[in-house]
Design an enzyme around this catalytic site. Structure first.
Site, PDB file in Angstrom:
ATOM      1  N   ASN A 123      -8.152   5.090  -0.656  1.00 49.81           N
ATOM      2  CA  ASN A 123      -7.734   3.936  -0.217  1.00 49.81           C
ATOM      3  C   ASN A 123      -6.983   3.525  -1.555  1.00 49.81           C
ATOM      4  O   ASN A 123      -7.777   3.246  -2.403  1.00 49.81           O
ATOM      5  CB  ASN A 123      -8.834   3.243   0.243  1.00 49.81           C
ATOM      6  CG  ASN A 123      -8.232   1.719   0.681  1.00 49.81           C
ATOM      7  OD1 ASN A 123      -7.202   1.376   0.652  1.00 49.81           O
ATOM      8  ND2 ASN A 123      -9.276   0.859   1.341  1.00 49.81           N
ATOM      9  N   CYS A 138       0.694  -1.228  -0.013  1.00 45.87           N
ATOM     10  CA  CYS A 138       0.122  -0.035   0.128  1.00 45.87           C
ATOM     11  C   CYS A 138       0.790   1.126   0.055  1.00 45.87           C
ATOM     12  O   CYS A 138       0.652   2.382  -0.345  1.00 45.87           O
ATOM     13  CB  CYS A 138      -0.804   0.009   1.215  1.00 45.87           C
ATOM     14  SG  CYS A 138      -0.098  -0.192   2.743  1.00 45.87           S
ATOM     15  N   HIS A 184      -2.142   0.332   7.442  1.00 42.05           N
ATOM     16  CA  HIS A 184      -2.439   0.599   6.140  1.00 42.05           C
ATOM     17  C   HIS A 184      -2.119   2.190   5.540  1.00 42.05           C
ATOM     18  O   HIS A 184      -2.329   3.052   6.614  1.00 42.05           O
ATOM     19  CB  HIS A 184      -3.897   0.196   5.829  1.00 42.05           C
ATOM     20  CG  HIS A 184      -4.242   0.138   4.211  1.00 42.05           C
ATOM     21  ND1 HIS A 184      -3.692  -0.746   3.431  1.00 42.05           N
ATOM     22  CD2 HIS A 184      -4.902   0.834   3.680  1.00 42.05           C
ATOM     23  CE1 HIS A 184      -4.031  -0.464   2.245  1.00 42.05           C
ATOM     24  NE2 HIS A 184      -5.051   0.499   2.222  1.00 42.05           N
TER      25      HIS A 184
END
Length: 724
Positions: free
Chosen positions: A314, A142, A297
């Protein structure tokens, strides 16, 4: 042929950095010969290119490598790969297509259900829509995908596009990534991993153009550097953006769920943020389902530096519900721990200087220390950036401390501490400094492993303003290594055993400034007394506060003291721990400027030959100890101590001790040799000396003021052997 020449020049500089000068120059000569051959042939390669490369090759052969360059080339070995810095020849670089070559590589580690396939049909475009639709799927990266998306959203997609060459179908690609102190050329082939389930991906992909593969090729080069292949365990967004762009990373901790206002103020002041992200900490499964935020994350932060709600993207796309824009109150960030920032330093500062070094600091005085100066009459903002190079032992922490002085720091309390850096396990650390006019400061680097590092100073003063190794204020030092053990661990001066502690004679020849340190892992200190030359190597017999020159408190770790203009003469230092049961090593150091200072440990203070005897009072008030001497000119010293606990532990000042005295008589003549009529109940015991010129038999008479109980220990010392 240019690819072979570039390869030879790279290997030449790597060999030179290893100190293999003959091999390095021989390899460089091979490159020069090939260049000569190339210049004599008709070729599509422009003549000015050949000329530029020839000039570069001659510089490599003739020049002596600086330490900065050596460290950069030495750190080309990364995770079993040799990844050299990008070579530049005027307007050209070794990543250009003219220098491309075939490259056999070991494929990166893959999951079981994936295999490599060549990329035949690929889109090489900068279509903004396709790029903002990039997403993370099966791979836990990520941080990388968020970095990519942040750069696209900030309008820097062309900067990403420029780091990979060529821009079209090829068997091999060169990707320019910044790590280990330089922009380095990472060569990869055109194979990417494909999963059995074609609807899922292990690489970065675009949801609007499944043939947009150049971001995945950059990702492959990045994973090659990281060393874990497609089993990547993650990084952080600020670090990954630095690797992609060279923009300086900063990680700011989010406290109490509120966006830090300090960074907003910096943004308003400098206005050159280039990338923003935000990262969660560890979140439970239940809380993750409730809030919609993913544990550990990274997210792209599009909006929210000012007093407004945050807009977050995201990077992960597992289904349509995962990839979404999130609006969140800037004061309700309780699931977020980190704010990731990258700065375009070229837009903030005019000048920068870099120093590369190998960190191998064990003690404070061996850690890398640098002087930062502001020679102007105006305050100046300066930023310092520290990079820890990637190494085999990559689990480490770093920090930077700042001191008021400009001189080398010997002890943490020597100078005023302006900033104690927060420890981070990142590869990077950033420190902002406002330098007062005509001032200097000392920067100290900390690291938990031996490794190579790079330190860069950014400023708007001058290109000549740089980092210099901090110099010691004291040009001379005398050091003594010792330890407290069961024979000399005496404890603090309120214990009866204090005088057993290690004692040192200090001789000063010239008036000088002195800085004394006691390094240990214990709660300890040192006392320094005025001393007489005739008492050199004689044990101290009482704690005379009137002679006390230094009386620092007991502290944990390093203890230090500064003395201005210490006059010539003799001094005594006693090193002690607070606890008499301590057993550990220590180092005593005396730093000074002028003349000469000598340190000698006091050894066998009572005499060359030692004897020891104990007895119990048993409600008596006197005891006789016979002894014999068989030589002439005998110098004797006696130390007599009382204990209420049979010397099982040291006693404190408040413990009862009887008044005692001692005398010596001749057994051969029944005449007194030395009679002592004074009583003494000192916590350290009683001492007395005696000169006996002839051999014979004698008796030591020990008395106490009134009958009682307890144990007496007597230590005899003599320059000749004595017999009890």
């Amino acid at each position: 042929m240019l690819d072979e020449i570039a390869d030879l020049l790279e290997r030449s500089q790597f060999l030179l950095s290893l100190g293999k000068v003959d091999q390095g120059k021989k390899t460089c000569l091979e490159a020069v010969k090939k260049l000569n051959d190339l210049s004599k042939k008709d070729s599509d390669i422009p003549r000015n290119v050949i000329k530029e490369v020839s000039q570069y090759a001659l510089k490599v052969y003739d020049s002596n490598m600086t330490t900065n360059d050596k460290i950069i080339w030495l750190n080309s070995k990364v995770n079993k790969e040799t990844i050299y810095p990008v070579l530049r020849f005027g307007g050209l670089s070794s990543t250009d297509q003219l220098f491309s070559k075939e490259h056999e590589e070991e494929e990166l580690l893959l999951p079981i259900n994936a295999k490599y396939e060549k990329i035949n049909d690929s889109t090489w475009s900068l279509n903004h829509t396709d790029l903002i639709n990039l997403y993370q799927d099966k791979l836990s990266n990520c941080s990388f995908v968020s970095s990519f998306l942040s750069l696209v959203h900030s309008g820097n997609e062309s900067k990403l596009f420029d780091i990979i060459t060529p821009h079209g179908p090829s068997e091999y690609y060169n990707v320019s990534l910044r790590f280990n102190g330089a922009v380095r050329k990472v060569t990869i082939d055109n194979k990417l991993p494909i999963l059995g389930d074609k609807s899922r991906s292990i690489t970065i992909r675009s949801s609007s153009d499944q043939n947009l593969f150049w971001p995945a090729l950059i990702e492959k080069a990045y994973l090659k550097v990281m060393g874990q292949g497609y089993s990547f365990e993650g990084s952080n967004m600020a670090s990954d953006t630095y690797t992609l762009t060279g923009w300086i990373p900063e990680i700011i901790y989010i406290k109490d769920g509120r966006m830090p206002n300090t960074n907003y103020e910096l943004c308003k002041k400098y206005g050159h943020l280039t990338s923003l992200g935000i990262g969660t900490g560890k979140i439970s499964k239940q809380l993750s389902e409730k809030t919609g935020f993913i544990s550990n994350h990274d997210y792209v932060l599009l909006k929210g530096m000012e007093n407004e709600d945050l807009t977050i993207i995201n990077p992960w796309l597992e289904n349509e519900d995962c990839r979404k824009i999130i609006h969140n109150n800037r004061n309700e960030l309780f699931q977020f721990n980190y704010l990731y920032v990258n700065w375009d330093m070229d837009s903030i500062f005019k000048y920068k200087t870099t120093i590369n070094f190998i960190y191998n600091g064990q003690g404070l005085d061996t850690k890398p220390q640098f002087t930062i100066s502001n020679p102007t009459d105006e305050p100046q903002d300066m930023w310092v950036f520290l990079e820890r190079f990637i190494s085999k032992n990559d689990a480490a922490v770093i920090s930077m401390d700042l001191y008021e002085s400009g001189f080398k720091v010997i002890s943490p309390d020597q100078y005023n501490s302006l900033s104690v850096g927060k420890v981070t396990n990142s590869h990077f650390d950033l420190l902002r400094i406002t330098m007062e006019p005509n001032s200097s400061k000392t920067l100290l680097v900390n690291c938990s492993i031996t490794t190579s590092m790079s330190l860069t100073l950014f400023n708007n003063v001058s290109s000549e303003l740089g980092l210099t190794r901090a110099k010691a204020k004291y040009g001379k030092v005398v050091k003594f290594d010792d330890e407290w053990d069961f024979t000399n661990g005496g404890g603090e001066n309120t214990y009866s055993t204090y005088l057993k502690n290690p004692q040192f004679d200090i001789e000063v020849t010239d008036s000088t400034d002195v800085f004394i340190t006691l390094e240990s892992n214990q709660v300890s200190t040192f006392h320094m007394f005025y001393w007489n030359e005739q008492d050199k190597n004689k044990s101290m017999r009482e704690f005379k506060s009137g002679d006390l020159l230094i009386d620092p408190p007991y502290l944990s770790g390093t203890q230090s003291c500064h003395l201005n203009h210490l006059e010539p003469g003799f001094y005594r230092i006693i090193c002690s721990c607070r606890d008499p049961e301590t057993r550990d090593k220590f180092k005593l150091s005396v730093y000074h400027c002028e003349g000469e200072i000598k340190i000698s440990k006091v050894i066998n203070p009572l005499g060359l030959f030692m004897e020891r005897i104990t007895f119990d009072w048993n409600n008596m008030n006197r005891n006789k100890i016979p002894f014999s001497l068989k030589t002439y000119q005998n110098k004797l010293s006696f130390h007599i101590q009382h204990s209420s606990n049979n010397f099982t532990k040291a006693e404190k000042v408040v413990t009862y001790r009887p008044n005692m005295r001692a005398s010596i008589f001749s057994l051969d003549t029944s005449q007194p040799v030395k009679v002592n009529e004074e009583w003494n109940n000192s916590i350290y015991g009683i001492f007395f000396d005696c000169q006996i010129n002839n051999p014979g038999n004698f008796v030591l008479l020990v008395e106490r003021f009134e009958p009682g109980v307890g144990t007496v220990e007597i230590n005899f010392g003599c320059n000749n052997r004595l017999y009890i």
